[in-house]
Design a protein around this motif. Structure first.
Motif, PDB file in Angstrom:
ATOM      1  N   SER A  21       0.848  -1.198   0.000  1.00 28.37           N
ATOM      2  CA  SER A  21       0.000   0.000   0.000  1.00 28.37           C
ATOM      3  C   SER A  21       0.880   1.244   0.000  1.00 28.37           C
ATOM      4  O   SER A  21       0.506   2.302  -0.514  1.00 28.37           O
ATOM      5  CB  SER A  21      -0.909   0.009   1.226  1.00 28.37           C
ATOM      6  OG  SER A  21      -0.148  -0.050   2.420  1.00 28.37           O
ATOM      7  N   HIS A  22       2.099   1.097   0.542  1.00 28.64           N
ATOM      8  CA  HIS A  22       3.086   2.188   0.564  1.00 28.64           C
ATOM      9  C   HIS A  22       3.383   2.650  -0.860  1.00 28.64           C
ATOM     10  O   HIS A  22       3.333   3.840  -1.173  1.00 28.64           O
ATOM     11  CB  HIS A  22       4.362   1.675   1.252  1.00 28.64           C
ATOM     12  CG  HIS A  22       5.386   2.744   1.476  1.00 28.64           C
ATOM     13  ND1 HIS A  22       6.680   2.466   1.846  1.00 28.64           N
ATOM     14  CD2 HIS A  22       5.324   4.090   1.361  1.00 28.64           C
ATOM     15  CE1 HIS A  22       7.352   3.600   1.974  1.00 28.64           C
ATOM     16  NE2 HIS A  22       6.552   4.591   1.676  1.00 28.64           N
ATOM     17  N   LEU A  23       3.671   1.691  -1.746  1.00 32.65           N
ATOM     18  CA  LEU A  23       3.980   2.038  -3.129  1.00 32.65           C
ATOM     19  C   LEU A  23       2.741   2.552  -3.854  1.00 32.65           C
ATOM     20  O   LEU A  23       2.798   3.545  -4.578  1.00 32.65           O
ATOM     21  CB  LEU A  23       4.555   0.822  -3.859  1.00 32.65           C
ATOM     22  CG  LEU A  23       4.945   1.020  -5.324  1.00 32.65           C
ATOM     23  CD1 LEU A  23       5.984   2.125  -5.472  1.00 32.65           C
ATOM     24  CD2 LEU A  23       5.469  -0.271  -5.933  1.00 32.65           C
ATOM     25  N   THR A  24       1.629   1.888  -3.666  1.00 36.57           N
ATOM     26  CA  THR A  24       0.380   2.290  -4.335  1.00 36.57           C
ATOM     27  C   THR A  24       0.000   3.719  -3.988  1.00 36.57           C
ATOM     28  O   THR A  24      -0.322   4.533  -4.875  1.00 36.57           O
ATOM     29  CB  THR A  24      -0.774   1.351  -3.928  1.00 36.57           C
ATOM     30  OG1 THR A  24      -0.418   0.005  -4.246  1.00 36.57           O
ATOM     31  CG2 THR A  24      -2.052   1.719  -4.666  1.00 36.57           C
ATOM     32  N   LEU A  25       0.052   4.040  -2.697  1.00 38.63           N
ATOM     33  CA  LEU A  25      -0.325   5.385  -2.259  1.00 38.63           C
ATOM     34  C   LEU A  25       0.678   6.438  -2.725  1.00 38.63           C
ATOM     35  O   LEU A  25       0.299   7.541  -3.116  1.00 38.63           O
ATOM     36  CB  LEU A  25      -0.443   5.420  -0.736  1.00 38.63           C
ATOM     37  CG  LEU A  25      -1.611   4.626  -0.134  1.00 38.63           C
ATOM     38  CD1 LEU A  25      -1.513   4.592   1.389  1.00 38.63           C
ATOM     39  CD2 LEU A  25      -2.948   5.217  -0.563  1.00 38.63           C
ATOM     40  N   SER A  26       1.972   6.088  -2.692  1.00 40.46           N
ATOM     41  CA  SER A  26       2.984   7.068  -3.083  1.00 40.46           C
ATOM     42  C   SER A  26       2.923   7.363  -4.575  1.00 40.46           C
ATOM     43  O   SER A  26       3.142   8.498  -4.995  1.00 40.46           O
ATOM     44  CB  SER A  26       4.389   6.581  -2.694  1.00 40.46           C
ATOM     45  OG  SER A  26       4.721   5.378  -3.346  1.00 40.46           O
TER      46      SER A  26
END
Length: 225
Positions: free
Chosen positions: A139-144
């Motif tokens: 979710s870190h990559l998706t949100l960023s």
């Protein structure tokens, strides 16, 4: 000294601030291009994607370079969504849910993903499965990525979006002309404040984006050693 500088003594300082902000933006964009290409390389090598690497175009504007990054980020999002669709289509619902269960051991998730990729590609490495799990579960990559796309669009639409990225190599007066034209003090203050806000948000989002990519690429390097 220009007449506007005589009338507004703080203009030279503000102009230098604006140039410095622009230099910081270009450096930040450059590191984002590099990080994006790292992720593109992993996707192409291990997941069979065919995404074209990108590079900053010195003859283009800030806005045009923002659009280049946005386009490839959108393609990365599309590929991650395609992987998710393949998993959902080819797995039983219980197994598919395990991929997103934070309590499920990662090795088990990788084994499940590898099973799907073996169906798609004929055979699949554990590295490919690990990359897929990291992308789907991050979710870190998706949100960023989503955050950065939004900020890039804002910067491209800002007062400096139409400025060529090559201006830093030009003389001071040409830089000021390219950036500001006939801006007076009130416009200059507005431009600096707006740019400071955009850049602060952009730098923070870029750091998160680059860190999220590093998490994936460093694991890949460890896996193949």
């Amino acid at each position: 000294m220009a007449l506007s500088d005589l009338l507004y003594p703080d203009n030279p300082k503000r102009k230098k601030e604006l140039i410095q902000l622009h230099q910081e933006l270009l450096y930040c964009m450059s590191t984002n291009f590099h990080a994006t290409n790292e992720l593109v390389g992993v996707l192409n090598e291990h997941l069979g994607c065919t995404i074209t690497p990108i590079e900053m175009r010195e003859s283009s504007t800030v806005k045009e370079n923002c659009e280049i990054i946005i386009q490839v980020m959108s393609e990365i999002q599309h590929q991650v969504q395609k992987i998710d669709n393949d998993m959902k289509e080819k797995l039983e619902p219980v197994l598919y849910q395990k991929l997103y269960d934070i309590k499920e051991p990662e090795l088990e998730k990788i084994a499940i993903a590898q099973r799907v990729f073996s169906i798609i590609f004929g055979e699949a490495t554990s590295t490919a499965a690990m990359v897929a799990i990291k992308l789907l579960g991050s979710s870190h990559l998706t949100l960023s990525v989503s955050k950065l796309i939004g900020l890039l669009a804002q910067i491209g639409a800002s007062v400096l979006g139409g400025v060529s990225i090559t201006i830093i190599g030009l003389g001071l007066e040409m830089i000021l002309h390219a950036i500001l034209g006939a801006m007076e003090r009130s416009q200059l203050l507005t431009a600096v404040k707006s740019y400071e806000k955009h850049l602060a948000e952009f730098k923070a989002a870029s750091e998160k984006y680059q860190h999220a990519i590093h998490e994936v690429t460093s694991l890949v390097r460890q896996q193949v050693q």
